[in-house]
Write a protein that holds these residues in place. Structure first.
Motif, short mmCIF file in Angstrom:
data_model
loop_
_atom_site.label_atom_id
_atom_site.label_comp_id
_atom_site.label_asym_id
_atom_site.label_seq_id
_atom_site.Cartn_x
_atom_site.Cartn_y
_atom_site.Cartn_z
N ILE A 52 0.78 -1.00 0.13
CA ILE A 52 -0.02 0.05 0.04
C ILE A 52 0.87 1.27 0.08
O ILE A 52 1.57 2.03 0.34
CB ILE A 52 -1.44 0.02 1.03
CG1 ILE A 52 -0.42 -0.07 2.68
CG2 ILE A 52 -1.82 -1.24 1.64
CD1 ILE A 52 -1.18 0.58 3.47
N ASN A 53 0.16 2.60 -0.49
CA ASN A 53 1.12 3.88 -0.58
C ASN A 53 0.04 4.55 -0.67
O ASN A 53 -1.12 4.44 -0.20
CB ASN A 53 1.92 3.64 -2.19
CG ASN A 53 2.46 2.61 -2.23
OD1 ASN A 53 4.21 2.21 -1.45
ND2 ASN A 53 2.19 1.97 -3.23
N VAL A 54 0.87 5.92 0.02
CA VAL A 54 -0.11 7.04 -0.13
C VAL A 54 -1.27 7.08 -1.70
O VAL A 54 -0.64 6.80 -3.60
CB VAL A 54 0.52 8.26 -0.11
CG1 VAL A 54 -0.43 9.86 -0.20
CG2 VAL A 54 1.63 8.36 0.82
N GLY A 55 -2.29 7.45 -0.89
CA GLY A 55 -3.46 6.79 -2.60
C GLY A 55 -4.08 5.75 -2.70
O GLY A 55 -4.64 5.71 -3.63
N THR A 56 -3.63 4.96 -1.85
CA THR A 56 -4.71 4.11 -1.64
C THR A 56 -5.88 3.27 -1.75
O THR A 56 -6.45 4.10 -0.59
CB THR A 56 -3.08 2.36 -1.19
OG1 THR A 56 -1.61 2.07 -1.75
CG2 THR A 56 -4.21 0.91 -1.51
N GLU A 57 -6.58 2.86 -2.25
CA GLU A 57 -8.12 2.77 -1.44
C GLU A 57 -8.79 2.42 -0.96
O GLU A 57 -8.33 1.11 0.46
CB GLU A 57 -8.63 2.56 -2.96
CG GLU A 57 -10.46 2.13 -3.14
CD GLU A 57 -10.71 1.38 -4.16
OE1 GLU A 57 -12.32 0.41 -4.03
OE2 GLU A 57 -10.15 1.31 -5.53
N GLY A 66 -12.67 5.63 0.76
CA GLY A 66 -11.81 7.14 0.99
C GLY A 66 -10.02 6.47 0.15
O GLY A 66 -10.04 5.24 -0.10
N THR A 67 -8.95 7.11 1.08
CA THR A 67 -8.56 6.87 0.67
C THR A 67 -6.81 7.02 1.44
O THR A 67 -7.20 7.46 2.85
CB THR A 67 -7.29 7.59 -0.47
OG1 THR A 67 -7.63 9.29 -0.12
CG2 THR A 67 -8.13 7.66 -2.02
N VAL A 68 -5.10 6.41 1.36
CA VAL A 68 -4.59 6.31 2.34
C VAL A 68 -3.64 7.87 2.10
O VAL A 68 -3.23 7.96 1.13
CB VAL A 68 -3.52 5.54 2.11
CG1 VAL A 68 -2.02 4.99 3.15
CG2 VAL A 68 -4.15 4.07 2.39
N ARG A 69 -4.04 8.54 3.31
CA ARG A 69 -3.36 9.99 3.58
C ARG A 69 -1.80 9.90 4.18
O ARG A 69 -0.64 10.61 2.95
CB ARG A 69 -3.98 10.36 4.30
CG ARG A 69 -3.82 12.36 3.91
CD ARG A 69 -4.38 13.24 4.35
NE ARG A 69 -5.93 13.07 3.75
CZ ARG A 69 -6.49 13.67 3.88
NH1 ARG A 69 -6.87 14.51 5.05
NH2 ARG A 69 -7.77 14.00 3.10
N ASN A 70 -1.04 9.00 4.31
CA ASN A 70 -0.17 9.17 4.81
C ASN A 70 0.58 8.18 5.92
O ASN A 70 -0.21 6.82 6.27
CB ASN A 70 0.31 10.31 6.22
CG ASN A 70 1.12 10.15 6.26
OD1 ASN A 70 2.71 10.11 5.79
ND2 ASN A 70 1.92 11.04 7.52
N ILE A 71 1.45 7.68 5.30
CA ILE A 71 1.96 5.99 6.29
C ILE A 71 3.28 6.69 6.77
O ILE A 71 4.57 6.97 5.91
CB ILE A 71 2.55 5.04 4.92
CG1 ILE A 71 0.86 5.07 4.29
CG2 ILE A 71 2.98 3.73 5.53
CD1 ILE A 71 1.41 3.75 2.44
#
Length: 218
Positions: A52-57, A66-71
């Protein structure tokens, strides 16, 4: 005159293209601002955030929410701290909700699936002045499951199946090598005993039949 007219046309075309790009940039920025205002941030801790990365669903029941905003990495506990931008319509979530990193298939990417479940409370965004993954634990999804390496899982399954087959073959060989139980035939002596006990009676009956004709002649 012809050159000045051509230059005027080219200049107008350049200005038109620039105006189109500016309009697109302003509209895109407005859409992002509206999208940001319609989301809230929740957090989840994963033992593995691979894939997973920033922007992953982020989805729920197959619908994008939503989306992933930060890791970022928590070095003290060796875990991934993932910040999720979730639709404001979904909060508050029940604190029994689970966040799982799942795969779309062997050739597909990973995504985060939210599985709501009832619990003892609710998950609400952090109030102003508090941050995610802080001491208060606000806005955190308590139950998570990290990504699973399919190749490792298949290899472990294959090795487990091989051990089971070898153990079963070994038990079969042991059973074949074991000596067969000895069997004794007890029916023969009983038959002999019956013959012995019945033989006198048969002799007596024969003798009686032999003597009866002799008595009649006298």
């Amino acid at each position: 005159m012809r050159e000045s007219a051509l230059e005027t046309i080219i200049g107008a075309a350049v200005l038109g293209v620039a105006a189109v790009f500016m309009w697109f940039a302003i509209g895109n920025g407005t859409d992002r601002a509206e999208a940001s205002s319609g989301t809230v941030e929740l957090g989840a801790r994963f033992n593995s955030a691979k894939g997973i990365n920033v922007g992953t669903e982020v989805s729920m029941a197959g619908v994008k929410v939503g989306t992933v905003r930060n890791i970022r990495l928590n070095t003290e506990r060796a875990e991934a701290l993932v910040t999720l931008a979730i639709s404001r319509d979904l909060v508050p979530l029940e604190d029994g909700t689970t966040a799982r990193i799942q795969s779309e298939g062997l050739l597909g990417g990973n995504y985060i699936n939210l599985e709501p479940a009832s619990g003892f409370g609710q998950i609400e965004p952090c109030p102003q002045g508090e941050e995610l993954f802080g001491e208060s634990g606000c806005g955190e999804i308590l139950y998570t499951q990290g990504s699973v390496d399919l190749l490792t899982l298949m290899a472990s399954f294959a090795s487990g199946g091989g051990d089971d087959s070898s153990s079963s073959s070994g038990s079969y060989d042991d059973a074949m090598d074991a000596p067969a139980p000895s069997s004794t035939d007890t029916s023969a002596p009983e038959d002999d005993a019956d013959l012995d006990t019945e033989s006198p009676e048969s002799d007596g009956s024969v003798s009686e039949t032999d003597e009866e004709p002799a008595g009649d002649t006298e």
